[in-house]
Design an enzyme around this catalytic site. Sequence first.
Site, PDB file in Angstrom:
ATOM      1  CG  ASP A   1      -2.017  -1.024   1.170  1.00 16.17           C
ATOM      2  OD1 ASP A   1      -2.426  -1.402   0.057  1.00 16.17           O
ATOM      3  OD2 ASP A   1      -2.488  -1.436   2.242  1.00 16.17           O
TER       4      ASP A   1
ATOM      5  CG  ASP B   1      -6.921  -1.449  -1.452  1.00 17.70           C
ATOM      6  OD1 ASP B   1      -7.159  -2.667  -1.559  1.00 17.70           O
ATOM      7  OD2 ASP B   1      -5.997  -0.985  -0.765  1.00 17.70           O
TER       8      ASP B   1
END
Length: 160
Positions: free
Chosen positions: A117, A133
Amino acid sequence: MMKKNRWFWLVAIIGLGLDQLTKYITVQSFETIGDTFGLWPGVFHLTYVINTGAAFSFFKGGAVWLRWLSLAVSLGLIFLGWYAPRMRIVEQLGYGFILAGALGNGIDRFLFGYVVDFLDFRLINFPVFNLADTFINIGIFFLLLASFPPKSSSQKNTSQ
Protein backbone atom coordinates in the site's frame (compact mmCIF):
# COMPACT_ATOMS: atom_id res chain seq x y z
CA MET A 1 -15.16 -14.14 -27.17
CA MET A 2 -13.12 -11.27 -25.70
CA LYS A 3 -14.72 -8.89 -28.20
CA LYS A 4 -18.10 -9.51 -26.59
CA ASN A 5 -17.25 -7.69 -23.36
CA ARG A 6 -14.21 -5.75 -24.55
CA TRP A 7 -14.51 -2.92 -21.99
CA PHE A 8 -14.42 -5.50 -19.22
CA TRP A 9 -11.17 -7.00 -20.51
CA LEU A 10 -9.61 -3.64 -21.37
CA VAL A 11 -10.26 -2.15 -17.92
CA ALA A 12 -9.13 -5.34 -16.16
CA ILE A 13 -5.85 -5.60 -18.09
CA ILE A 14 -4.94 -1.90 -17.94
CA GLY A 15 -5.98 -1.66 -14.27
CA LEU A 16 -3.93 -4.72 -13.32
CA GLY A 17 -0.92 -3.32 -15.17
CA LEU A 18 -1.19 0.07 -13.47
CA ASP A 19 -1.63 -1.52 -10.05
CA GLN A 20 1.39 -3.79 -10.39
CA LEU A 21 3.54 -1.01 -11.91
CA THR A 22 2.78 1.46 -9.11
CA LYS A 23 3.50 -1.17 -6.44
CA TYR A 24 6.79 -2.05 -8.14
CA ILE A 25 7.78 1.63 -8.32
CA THR A 26 6.89 2.03 -4.64
CA VAL A 27 9.04 -0.92 -3.55
CA GLN A 28 11.96 0.26 -5.71
CA SER A 29 11.71 3.91 -4.64
CA PHE A 30 11.61 3.54 -0.86
CA GLU A 31 14.41 2.03 1.21
CA THR A 32 12.38 0.73 4.15
CA ILE A 33 8.80 0.04 5.08
CA GLY A 34 7.28 3.15 6.63
CA ASP A 35 9.28 5.59 4.51
CA THR A 36 7.12 8.45 3.26
CA PHE A 37 7.27 11.26 0.74
CA GLY A 38 4.91 14.21 1.04
CA LEU A 39 3.51 15.24 -2.32
CA TRP A 40 1.31 17.73 -0.48
CA PRO A 41 2.73 17.70 3.06
CA GLY A 42 0.10 17.07 5.69
CA VAL A 43 -2.51 16.25 3.06
CA PHE A 44 -1.28 13.55 0.65
CA HIS A 45 1.84 11.40 0.98
CA LEU A 46 3.25 8.34 -0.70
CA THR A 47 4.03 5.96 2.16
CA TYR A 48 5.43 2.46 1.75
CA VAL A 49 3.55 -0.01 3.96
CA ILE A 50 2.73 -3.69 3.75
CA ASN A 51 -0.70 -5.00 4.61
CA THR A 52 -1.35 -8.63 5.56
CA GLY A 53 -5.08 -7.96 5.84
CA ALA A 54 -7.84 -6.79 3.53
CA ALA A 55 -8.63 -3.21 2.54
CA PHE A 56 -7.81 -0.70 5.28
CA SER A 57 -6.04 -3.50 7.23
CA PHE A 58 -9.28 -5.32 8.11
CA PHE A 59 -8.61 -8.97 8.96
CA LYS A 60 -4.93 -8.22 9.58
CA GLY A 61 -2.90 -11.41 9.32
CA GLY A 62 -5.55 -13.11 7.18
CA ALA A 63 -3.36 -13.37 4.08
CA VAL A 64 -3.84 -17.13 3.71
CA TRP A 65 -7.60 -17.13 3.31
CA LEU A 66 -7.61 -13.71 1.59
CA ARG A 67 -5.40 -15.06 -1.21
CA TRP A 68 -7.95 -17.80 -1.88
CA LEU A 69 -10.80 -15.31 -1.75
CA SER A 70 -8.99 -13.12 -4.29
CA LEU A 71 -8.46 -16.15 -6.52
CA ALA A 72 -12.11 -17.24 -6.27
CA VAL A 73 -13.40 -13.73 -7.06
CA SER A 74 -10.95 -13.38 -9.94
CA LEU A 75 -11.85 -16.74 -11.47
CA GLY A 76 -15.56 -16.01 -11.07
CA LEU A 77 -15.21 -12.66 -12.82
CA ILE A 78 -13.06 -14.12 -15.61
CA PHE A 79 -15.74 -16.79 -16.12
CA LEU A 80 -18.41 -14.05 -16.16
CA GLY A 81 -16.52 -11.95 -18.70
CA TRP A 82 -15.87 -14.92 -20.94
CA TYR A 83 -19.18 -16.81 -20.83
CA ALA A 84 -21.86 -14.31 -19.85
CA PRO A 85 -23.95 -12.63 -22.51
CA ARG A 86 -22.83 -9.19 -23.61
CA MET A 87 -23.09 -6.86 -20.62
CA ARG A 88 -23.99 -3.19 -20.67
CA ILE A 89 -20.90 -0.96 -20.72
CA VAL A 90 -21.48 0.23 -17.14
CA GLU A 91 -21.52 -3.42 -15.99
CA GLN A 92 -18.40 -4.22 -18.01
CA LEU A 93 -16.61 -1.29 -16.38
CA GLY A 94 -17.77 -2.31 -12.91
CA TYR A 95 -16.74 -5.94 -13.19
CA GLY A 96 -13.52 -5.02 -15.03
CA PHE A 97 -12.40 -2.66 -12.27
CA ILE A 98 -13.22 -5.23 -9.59
CA LEU A 99 -11.27 -7.90 -11.49
CA ALA A 100 -8.26 -5.56 -11.81
CA GLY A 101 -8.31 -4.95 -8.06
CA ALA A 102 -8.88 -8.57 -7.07
CA LEU A 103 -6.10 -9.79 -9.36
CA GLY A 104 -3.72 -7.00 -8.33
CA ASN A 105 -4.01 -7.68 -4.61
CA GLY A 106 -4.33 -11.42 -5.17
CA ILE A 107 -1.03 -11.58 -7.05
CA ASP A 108 0.67 -9.77 -4.16
CA ARG A 109 -0.86 -12.12 -1.59
CA PHE A 110 0.22 -15.24 -3.48
CA LEU A 111 3.74 -13.99 -4.25
CA PHE A 112 4.60 -12.17 -1.03
CA GLY A 113 1.96 -12.97 1.60
CA TYR A 114 1.04 -9.28 1.84
CA VAL A 115 -0.14 -6.33 -0.26
CA VAL A 116 1.91 -3.18 -0.89
CA ASP A 117 0.00 0.00 0.00
CA PHE A 118 1.24 3.53 -0.66
CA LEU A 119 -1.57 6.09 -1.13
CA ASP A 120 -1.72 8.03 2.14
CA PHE A 121 -4.36 10.76 2.63
CA ARG A 122 -3.33 12.32 5.92
CA LEU A 123 -5.72 15.26 5.98
CA ILE A 124 -8.58 12.93 6.89
CA ASN A 125 -6.40 10.31 8.65
CA PHE A 126 -7.45 7.63 6.15
CA PRO A 127 -5.77 4.19 6.07
CA VAL A 128 -3.01 3.77 3.47
CA PHE A 129 -4.25 1.93 0.36
CA ASN A 130 -3.29 1.14 -3.25
CA LEU A 131 -4.72 1.32 -6.77
CA ALA A 132 -6.24 -2.17 -6.52
CA ASP A 133 -8.33 -1.02 -3.54
CA THR A 134 -9.35 2.06 -5.51
CA PHE A 135 -10.32 -0.03 -8.54
CA ILE A 136 -12.53 -2.31 -6.43
CA ASN A 137 -14.37 0.73 -5.07
CA ILE A 138 -14.73 2.26 -8.54
CA GLY A 139 -16.10 -1.08 -9.75
CA ILE A 140 -18.67 -1.18 -6.95
CA PHE A 141 -19.72 2.37 -7.87
CA PHE A 142 -20.28 1.35 -11.52
CA LEU A 143 -22.27 -1.72 -10.45
CA LEU A 144 -24.43 0.46 -8.22
CA LEU A 145 -25.08 2.68 -11.24
CA ALA A 146 -25.89 -0.41 -13.29
CA SER A 147 -28.46 -1.51 -10.71
CA PHE A 148 -30.71 1.38 -11.72
CA PRO A 149 -32.80 0.31 -14.69
CA PRO A 150 -32.08 2.26 -17.86
CA LYS A 151 -34.82 4.63 -18.95
CA SER A 152 -36.93 3.25 -21.75
CA SER A 153 -37.43 5.43 -24.82
CA SER A 154 -41.04 6.14 -23.74
CA GLN A 155 -39.82 7.40 -20.34
CA LYS A 156 -37.23 9.60 -22.04
CA ASN A 157 -39.87 11.16 -24.30
CA THR A 158 -42.32 11.89 -21.45
CA SER A 159 -39.66 13.52 -19.28
CA GLN A 160 -38.73 16.07 -21.95
